[in-house]
Structures are given as C-alpha cells and as structure tokens.
Scaffold this motif. Structure first.
Motif, PDB file in Angstrom:
ATOM      1  N   THR A  68      37.752  39.695   3.482  1.00 12.37           N
ATOM      2  CA  THR A  68      37.808  41.087   3.034  1.00 12.37           C
ATOM      3  C   THR A  68      36.932  41.959   3.922  1.00 12.37           C
ATOM      4  OG1 THR A  68      38.204  40.396   0.749  1.00 12.37           O
ATOM      5  CG2 THR A  68      37.392  42.643   1.089  1.00 12.37           C
ATOM      6  N   LEU A 104      38.747  42.496   7.137  1.00 15.47           N
ATOM      7  CA  LEU A 104      39.857  43.427   6.930  1.00 15.47           C
ATOM      8  C   LEU A 104      39.366  44.868   6.853  1.00 15.47           C
ATOM      9  CD1 LEU A 104      42.793  44.172   6.122  1.00 15.47           C
ATOM     10  CD2 LEU A 104      42.142  43.621   3.756  1.00 15.47           C
ATOM     11  N   ALA A 142      46.067  44.037  10.062  1.00 12.68           N
ATOM     12  CA  ALA A 142      47.253  43.666   9.292  1.00 12.68           C
ATOM     13  C   ALA A 142      47.386  42.150   9.172  1.00 12.68           C
ATOM     14  CB  ALA A 142      48.502  44.267   9.944  1.00 12.68           C
ATOM     15  N   MET A 143      47.013  41.422  10.222  1.00 10.36           N
ATOM     16  CA  MET A 143      47.044  39.956  10.159  1.00 10.36           C
ATOM     17  C   MET A 143      46.037  39.422   9.137  1.00 10.36           C
ATOM     18  SD  MET A 143      47.159  39.137  14.250  1.00 10.36           S
ATOM     19  CE  MET A 143      48.371  39.925  15.327  1.00 10.36           C
ATOM     20  N   ALA A 178      45.081  40.934   6.338  1.00 10.85           N
ATOM     21  CA  ALA A 178      45.343  41.353   4.963  1.00 10.85           C
ATOM     22  C   ALA A 178      45.821  40.209   4.066  1.00 10.85           C
ATOM     23  CB  ALA A 178      46.338  42.519   4.956  1.00 10.85           C
ATOM     24  N   PRO A 179      46.858  39.445   4.437  1.00 11.79           N
ATOM     25  CA  PRO A 179      47.283  38.359   3.537  1.00 11.79           C
ATOM     26  C   PRO A 179      46.234  37.266   3.386  1.00 11.79           C
ATOM     27  CG  PRO A 179      48.481  38.259   5.624  1.00 11.79           C
ATOM     28  CD  PRO A 179      47.737  39.555   5.618  1.00 11.79           C
ATOM     29  N   VAL A 180      45.437  37.034   4.423  1.00 13.82           N
ATOM     30  CA  VAL A 180      44.386  36.010   4.339  1.00 13.82           C
ATOM     31  C   VAL A 180      43.317  36.455   3.331  1.00 13.82           C
ATOM     32  CG1 VAL A 180      42.684  34.667   5.639  1.00 13.82           C
ATOM     33  CG2 VAL A 180      44.823  35.372   6.733  1.00 13.82           C
ATOM     34  N   TRP A 227      43.729  38.528   0.856  1.00 19.65           N
ATOM     35  CA  TRP A 227      44.346  38.504  -0.477  1.00 19.65           C
ATOM     36  C   TRP A 227      44.344  37.085  -1.040  1.00 19.65           C
ATOM     37  CZ3 TRP A 227      46.508  42.163  -3.766  1.00 19.65           C
ATOM     38  CH2 TRP A 227      47.291  41.666  -4.810  1.00 19.65           C
ATOM     39  N   ALA A 228      44.665  36.103  -0.220  1.00 19.41           N
ATOM     40  CA  ALA A 228      44.815  34.730  -0.691  1.00 19.41           C
ATOM     41  C   ALA A 228      43.485  33.993  -0.836  1.00 19.41           C
ATOM     42  CB  ALA A 228      45.730  33.950   0.257  1.00 19.41           C
TER      43      ALA A 228
END
Length: 298
Positions: free
Chosen positions: A41, A44, A193-194, A196-198, A200-201
């Motif tokens: 986070t 990001l 952007a790469m 962001a999903p990391v 989140w998870a």
C-alpha cells in the motif's frame, strides 16, 4: 538537447544525487509515520498519485501504434517502479536502514556487468575497484553490533537492488523521445497500476489515517517519487549508467545517518570508516567515468 540541460557534469551529478538522498529517508518515514504492516500500500500510494499528476501535467505519451516504445516503457515501469518499490518497502518495514546497505552496494557492479555483457563495453579498472570498495565499505558498516538481520528483508533488498540496477541500465540504453517529466510520469503511473492488485490482495485495509500518516504518504509521493524520480531519470539521460548507479549508495548512507541522528542508533568508529570508504568509492566512480567521457571526446 534543451539548453537548460547543458550544465557542468559535476552539477548534473549533484542534482542526480539528490534523488537517492531523498530515497534514503524512506526507511525512517516508513517506520515512524506510516501505518505498520502495509508495504505494498505504501508503494502504491507513493507512485500512482505522483504518476497521475505528471501524466496529466505533461499530456505526452508514445504514439499508440509504437508498440516497441510501449513495451519498453512497461518493462522499465516494472523494474524501476513496480518491483523495486514493492521490494523497497518490504525491506523498509523489516530492516533498519543500514542493514540493507551492503546488498545495495552491489548496484554499480551489476550495472558494470550489464554494460560489459550487453554492450561489450569493459568498465574502467578504477570504476570496478571503486565499486568493490563501495561493497567493502558497506560491509564494514554492517559490523555494528546494533544491526540485526532479517532473511526476508535481506532478500527483498537484494532483489530490489537487482531490479534498480537493471532499470537504470536499460533506461539509459532505451533512450525515450519523451520529455523527462512525461517519461517519469508514465513509469510511475504504470508501475503504480501494477502495484494496485498486489496491495489489494496482500495488505490489510488502511486504518483511519492520522495527520502523521497523511504527511508521510504525501512526502513519499511528492518528494520521494515525483521530484526524486524526475531528477533520477534526468541524470540517466545525461550521465553514464555506472556513474548514476554509484550515486545510489547515498541512499543507505542517508538512512544510516538519519537512524543515528534521529533514532539514536549507535555509530561506532568502524562505522564511520565504512562510511568514508563508501563516499570515496562514489567519488572514484564519478571521476573514472568522467575521465572516460573526456577521453572519448578527445
């Protein structure tokens, strides 16, 4: 090249050096101001807002049909921003700033190795010796009994160093026609952007943010990403990749000094000797690469 970029080499190197000095504050800002246990986070929020601001400001991008330029931009975004920032904050949460120093010291040697392997350009002997001296100086710094090892943190610092060295080398080799601000912005935006999903998870949700949290994230994004990366990529465009990479040693040195000055982390006489050795190695690399440039012009 724009006229404002025609500055003496020493001034270009000094401006570029500001970037790793700013990055050296990441460790203390992370441990003292940010919510704990959220490395992805932090990465990001450091990169994505800064990239969005720069892209909106510049409104420049590679041509949409130029897939080669877009592919290179995405690869650099992954190396310089996505992977590197994620690994940097994993190390920052798990290690005192000085512990990651010894693995960070191999960056200049990695760039020299890439230049030799890919471009068949043998680095000056003095630059190689100075790079080895930098590793030795960082190793001496780690002799301090107050520093502790963490396997995951060390692995993250090592992989982050490899990513940064490769990103520095290829950013120099794949020179973009974009202005520095746009080139920086697109890398920060794509790299963010790469992440962001990391984030989140892998990370828990953010708590209610305090003023200190907001100040820490804002500093990391505006100073540590927008300003510092602009100076860094500007330096890559103007200076040899090896010279730029050697300046990265200022980051762990800054972290070590801040830990000593603000957190009371002990610094022994042998630590001071290691620091002086690292500084001497940085100056030696700069001198060696400057001498090579002057010899090439002669």
């Amino acid at each position: 090249m724009p006229k404002h970029l025609h500055l003496p080499a020493w001034l270009n190197a000094s401006l570029t050096a500001l970037a790793p000095v700013i990055w050296g504050t990441t460790y203390i800002v992370t441990t003292e101001l940010l919510p704990s246990g959220r490395p992805f986070t932090a990465a990001l929020l450091r990169t994505l807002p800064a990239g969005l601001l720069l892209v909106l400001w510049c409104r420049r991008a590679p041509a949409w049909g130029d897939w080669r330029s877009w592919g290179r931009l995405l690869a650099l975004s992954a190396l310089n921003i996505g992977f590197f920032q994620a690994l940097l904050f994993v190390a920052a949460y798990r290690l005192p700033g000085g512990v990651a120093a010894v693995v960070g010291a191999i960056g200049p040697l990695l760039v020299m190795g890439l230049a030799w392997a890919v471009d068949h350009r043998r680095p000056p002997g003095l630059a190689v010796a100075a790079g080895a001296m930098g590793v030795l100086g960082m190793a001496v710094l780690l002799l301090s009994p107050t520093l502790a090892w963490d396997g995951v943190g060390i692995a993250a610092a090592l992989l982050g160093t490899v990513c940064m060295a490769a990103g520095t080398f290829w950013a120099r080799r794949w020179r973009s026609d974009l202005p520095v601000l746009a080139f920086t912005g697109w890398q920060l935006l794509a790299g963010g952007a790469m992440l962001a999903p990391v984030a989140w998870a892998m990370d828990p949700p953010l708590p209610a943010l305090t003023t200190g949290h907001v100040a820490g994230y804002a500093y990391l994004s505006l100073a540590g990403a927008l300003f510092a990366y602009t100076l860094w990529f500007r330096g890559i465009a103007l200076l040899p990749a090896v010279a730029v990479s050697s300046l990265g040693l200022l980051s762990p040195l800054t972290a070590l000094l801040l830990g000593w000055a603000l957190l009371g982390q002990a610094m022994t006489g042998i630590s001071l000797l290691g620091m002086l050795t690292v500084l001497a190695s940085i100056l030696a690399v700069q001198w060696a690469m400057s001498a090579r440039r002057q010899g090439a012009r002669a």
